[in-house]
Scaffold this active site. Sequence first.
Site, short mmCIF file in Angstrom:
data_model
loop_
_atom_site.label_atom_id
_atom_site.label_comp_id
_atom_site.label_asym_id
_atom_site.label_seq_id
_atom_site.Cartn_x
_atom_site.Cartn_y
_atom_site.Cartn_z
N THR A 39 -27.74 50.02 58.59
CA THR A 39 -29.61 49.08 58.46
C THR A 39 -30.42 49.97 59.28
OG1 THR A 39 -30.53 47.04 57.73
CG2 THR A 39 -29.45 47.10 60.15
N CYS A 93 -38.00 42.85 62.20
CA CYS A 93 -36.50 42.26 60.58
C CYS A 93 -35.24 42.13 62.37
CB CYS A 93 -36.64 43.39 60.19
SG CYS A 93 -37.45 43.15 58.78
N HIS A 151 -30.32 42.15 57.34
CA HIS A 151 -30.98 42.24 57.76
C HIS A 151 -32.12 41.45 57.20
CE1 HIS A 151 -33.89 46.38 57.78
NE2 HIS A 151 -34.67 44.90 58.20
#
Lengths: 165, 208
Positions: free
Chosen positions: A26, A32, A49
């Site tokens: 990711t 995040c 994520h």
Amino acid sequence: MIEEQSIVKVGMADMNVVQRSGTIRTVGLGSCIGLTMYDPQLKVAGMVHVMLPSSDIAREGQLNIAKYADTALPALLDKLVHLGASPSRIVAKMAGGSQMFAFAGTGDTMRIGPRNVESCKLKLAELQIPLIAEDTGGNYGRTIELDASTGILYIRSVHTGVKEM
Amino acid sequence: MEVFKHFKEFKMDVLKEVGNIGAGNAATALSRLLNKPVDMAVPKVQLLPFEDISEKVGGAEQVVIAIFLRVEGDAPGNLFFILSPEVAKSLLKRLVGIHPGADGLFNEMECSALSEIGNILAGSYLSSLADFTNLSMSPTVPALAMDMAGAILSYGLLQFGQMGDDALLIDTTFIEGDQEVEGQFFLIPDPDSFAKIFQSLGVPVDHD
């Protein structure tokens, strides 16, 4: 090294799994969290994520469970178990949760990174999944990649290069 | 989020005009600073999945310089002014006579100068918008970051994150003659702010 091979991508507020070989990645994690779960015996790797700490604040009609720490972690665990992984062998790693912009005295939104980290840890403890490595906090972005054949997590950032854990 | 999917063409046009006025004034401010004409592209107003927003500046991993201001007041939102590191260097050279090192890093003085340039431009963007809509909009102190676009822009999406997986973005690019100076403004009003903006401009809210 982060090389191009069969790479499964995980988008923002998204989750996915790979088995045996290949990598899962990711990109551009800020506040995040990129959280991975891995069964070393079956070489099953999953990644999520996470964007927000808790689904309590959700105002959306159809809940995207991959977006919130409290819903995403159990869902990822389910996915792995469904592929035959054993919860007793699964270990977790996570990265992200930074504070990209330092403002003086602003509200909860600005502290979202640390809150995401706390929320993920809480949920992992609840699920009894050990967190064996983490690279969280700071004020920079990260791209992470988990190698399903080894379970090694590679973390790349603009300022500090690649590190593995 | 359904609400935004059904925005009629007319409402999108109103938002384009919002972007136009804001960025138009910012372009004028930049043009004065540079003492050169600055052109502006027609603003784009789009409802985009989170993933696609960083694609607008070259992908989630693309290194960009962003000046971020949180807009407070009647219609809160997030405002980003985004530059490539090369453009930032060129701005520093031409506006304040600083020549940053070749290593691609900016020292404290250079960051502070960039922050101030961003502040001037974003300030003129917001004040013209506030005048136009008659809403109070005040910027927070600007914060500067040089990092992956995805990591930076995700900060502007948190308010939308609670409602869905898309955000409505008002995107304006401006270009100085030889393209040496190109910058992008992203205004991402909080979901609840749209009704206020429309109301203040006399656009009926109820029937989309």
